[in-house]
Design an enzyme around this catalytic site. Sequence first.
Site, mmCIF file in Angstrom:
data_model
loop_
_atom_site.group_PDB
_atom_site.id
_atom_site.type_symbol
_atom_site.label_atom_id
_atom_site.label_comp_id
_atom_site.label_asym_id
_atom_site.label_seq_id
_atom_site.Cartn_x
_atom_site.Cartn_y
_atom_site.Cartn_z
ATOM 1 N N HIS A 221 -42.324 55.908 5.815
ATOM 2 C CA HIS A 221 -42.464 57.310 6.240
ATOM 3 C C HIS A 221 -43.415 57.383 7.423
ATOM 4 O O HIS A 221 -44.150 56.444 7.699
ATOM 5 C CB HIS A 221 -43.021 58.167 5.099
ATOM 6 C CG HIS A 221 -44.438 57.798 4.727
ATOM 7 N ND1 HIS A 221 -44.739 56.720 3.915
ATOM 8 C CD2 HIS A 221 -45.635 58.331 5.088
ATOM 9 C CE1 HIS A 221 -46.044 56.620 3.785
ATOM 10 N NE2 HIS A 221 -46.625 57.581 4.494
ATOM 11 N N ASP A 223 -46.494 60.095 8.810
ATOM 12 C CA ASP A 223 -47.303 61.200 8.277
ATOM 13 C C ASP A 223 -47.086 62.432 9.149
ATOM 14 O O ASP A 223 -46.813 62.328 10.339
ATOM 15 C CB ASP A 223 -48.789 60.812 8.250
ATOM 16 C CG ASP A 223 -49.060 59.638 7.315
ATOM 17 O OD1 ASP A 223 -48.232 59.386 6.419
ATOM 18 O OD2 ASP A 223 -50.097 58.964 7.492
ATOM 19 N N HIS A 278 -44.643 53.623 8.427
ATOM 20 C CA HIS A 278 -45.407 52.678 7.611
ATOM 21 C C HIS A 278 -44.996 52.782 6.151
ATOM 22 O O HIS A 278 -44.318 53.745 5.756
ATOM 23 C CB HIS A 278 -46.920 52.901 7.791
ATOM 24 C CG HIS A 278 -47.371 54.302 7.480
ATOM 25 N ND1 HIS A 278 -47.146 55.377 8.322
ATOM 26 C CD2 HIS A 278 -48.022 54.819 6.401
ATOM 27 C CE1 HIS A 278 -47.655 56.476 7.786
ATOM 28 N NE2 HIS A 278 -48.175 56.168 6.626
ATOM 29 N N ARG A 289 -54.115 48.198 -6.648
ATOM 30 C CA ARG A 289 -54.503 48.565 -5.279
ATOM 31 C C ARG A 289 -54.713 50.078 -5.188
ATOM 32 O O ARG A 289 -53.955 50.846 -5.780
ATOM 33 C CB ARG A 289 -53.416 48.118 -4.290
ATOM 34 C CG ARG A 289 -53.722 48.506 -2.867
ATOM 35 C CD ARG A 289 -52.742 47.893 -1.866
ATOM 36 N NE ARG A 289 -53.158 48.267 -0.529
ATOM 37 C CZ ARG A 289 -52.692 49.320 0.144
ATOM 38 N NH1 ARG A 289 -51.765 50.094 -0.391
ATOM 39 N NH2 ARG A 289 -53.157 49.611 1.337
HETATM 40 C C1 LIG Z 1 -51.094 67.215 3.719
HETATM 41 C C2 LIG Z 1 -50.207 66.414 3.192
HETATM 42 C C3 LIG Z 1 -49.609 65.234 3.876
HETATM 43 C C4 LIG Z 1 -48.679 64.659 2.826
HETATM 44 C C5 LIG Z 1 -48.272 65.882 2.089
HETATM 45 C C6 LIG Z 1 -49.615 66.563 1.847
HETATM 46 O O1 LIG Z 1 -49.438 67.838 1.345
HETATM 47 C C7 LIG Z 1 -50.454 65.776 0.848
HETATM 48 C C8 LIG Z 1 -49.865 64.440 0.565
HETATM 49 C C9 LIG Z 1 -49.433 63.731 1.834
HETATM 50 C C10 LIG Z 1 -48.474 62.593 1.552
HETATM 51 C C11 LIG Z 1 -49.147 61.275 1.098
HETATM 52 C C12 LIG Z 1 -48.062 60.206 0.881
HETATM 53 C C13 LIG Z 1 -47.041 60.157 2.027
HETATM 54 C C14 LIG Z 1 -46.571 61.588 2.386
HETATM 55 C C15 LIG Z 1 -45.413 61.549 3.374
HETATM 56 C C16 LIG Z 1 -46.271 62.339 1.097
HETATM 57 O O2 LIG Z 1 -45.224 62.371 0.499
HETATM 58 O O3 LIG Z 1 -47.418 62.974 0.642
HETATM 59 C C17 LIG Z 1 -47.757 62.401 2.871
HETATM 60 C C18 LIG Z 1 -47.478 63.845 3.339
HETATM 61 C C19 LIG Z 1 -47.176 63.968 4.820
HETATM 62 O O4 LIG Z 1 -47.833 63.351 5.675
HETATM 63 O O5 LIG Z 1 -46.226 64.680 5.115
HETATM 64 O O1 AKG Z 2 -51.619 53.045 0.634
HETATM 65 C C1 AKG Z 2 -51.437 52.876 1.834
HETATM 66 O O2 AKG Z 2 -51.847 51.871 2.413
HETATM 67 C C2 AKG Z 2 -50.649 53.893 2.635
HETATM 68 C C3 AKG Z 2 -50.844 55.310 2.190
HETATM 69 C C4 AKG Z 2 -50.087 56.280 3.037
HETATM 70 O O3 AKG Z 2 -49.314 55.912 3.872
HETATM 71 C C5 AKG Z 2 -50.282 57.732 2.844
HETATM 72 O O4 AKG Z 2 -51.048 58.150 1.953
HETATM 73 O O5 AKG Z 2 -49.658 58.500 3.613
HETATM 74 FE FE FE2 Z 3 -48.683 57.604 5.136
#
Ligand SMILES: C=C1C[C@]23C[C@@]1(O)CC[C@H]2[C@@]12CCC[C@@](C)(C(=O)O1)[C@H]2[C@@H]3C(=O)O
Ligand code: AKG
Ligand code: FE2
Length: 344
Positions: A221, A223, A278, A289
């Site tokens: 994905h 961010d 990533h 982890r």
């Molecule tokens: C602010 C945010 C970014 C995120 C969605 C969220 O509401 C909180 C969780 C974040 C996260 C972490 C894991 C990967 C990700 C793609 C997800 O599913 O939840 C990211 C979200 C994002 O960057 O869109």
């Molecule tokens: O655990 C990791 O190294 C990646 C976490 C991550 O990509 C995320 O929280 O968006």
């Molecule tokens: Fe991420």
Amino acid sequence: MTATLSQVYSENLIHHHHIVPLDFNSVRTVPDSHVWPKSDDSSSDHGLRIPAIDLKDPNAVKLAGQACETWGAFQVINHGIPLNLLEEVESETRRLFSLPAETKKKALRKPTGATGYGLPRISEFFPKYMWHEGFTIMGSPADHARMLWPNDNARFCDVMDGYQKKMEVVAEKLTSLILGSLEISGEDLNRDVGSPFGAALQLNSYPPCPNPNRAMGLAPHTDTSLLTILHQTAASGLQIFKQGAGWVSVLPIAGALVVNVGDLLHILSNARFPSVLHRAVLNRDGCHRLSVAYFYGLPSDCRVSPPLKLLNSGEKPKYRSVTVKEYVGIKSKNFQEALSLITI
Ligand SMILES: C=C1C[C@]23C[C@@]1(O)CC[C@H]2[C@@]12CCC[C@@](C)(C(=O)O1)[C@H]2[C@@H]3C(=O)O
Ligand SMILES: O=C(O)CCC(=O)C(=O)O
Ligand SMILES: [Fe+2]
């Protein structure tokens, strides 16, 4: 009134079965629901490494710009976050994920909620579940922390509050450094001066897995943030995708933080700084982890588009301008297609 990030994410409903994690302690084999096809590129590590940048280096602006352009990521040292704070964050995160499954579920994220315990939001876009559990914090974690530890949550809250405050300072510094490499500043963003940036903290847990080759920690994905600043424990697992090279491991450097370019910076920089794809693979050593990601973004009503200063050489904008709220909505429905859906 500007909607908070938490309100914006709450507007995008997620189905309950994509929120509740497996009780990872109770399984001895990987259930079919969590088996992923073997990734033929998981070992394509050519020894390539993302740059490590010392924030005290007089060339830090140029180095950060180059790293964002070629890698979309770098590690940062001398960032100003004390090592003992990182250790405290790590130990509070471990304490949370070591709670019994039934206790953790008391703080389960609601289908219309943004914070609390649960699977990553992207789970609904994949046919298999990830070997992952997370805990999302936006602002104070007190309400959810009380559900987990009715009488003993002060330490968790203090540590997470303190960490968010310090991370905001580092994120501001990094943002001005990276924008500085494009000769733009925070004032050039379409943001009311003084309005807060949107931020969130995500605690990630990857429990020991009976067959780490067949399961996925966190699927590929990008961010949504401007920048994500990640602390990872000593166990490796994070990989970034580099065009022409494949998946490259980001090996932990004690005390360093990993900086990822997110989609908002991608749009703002007119794709000069592409958001980095990533994933997290599972550790082969059987250890638990953890990682802690700080997502730094813009206020929900902020219009994201490349500042005129960047376009004055005649370069055309590659994306139509969107508000943060609008982009989060597009990403929540279309995941990795989101950028191409706003391409001009
Ligand atoms: C602010 C945010 C970014 C995120 C969605 C969220 O509401 C909180 C969780 C974040 C996260 C972490 C894991 C990967 C990700 C793609 C997800 O599913 O939840 C990211 C979200 C994002 O960057 O869109
Ligand atoms: O655990 C990791 O190294 C990646 C976490 C991550 O990509 C995320 O929280 O968006
Ligand atoms: Fe991420």
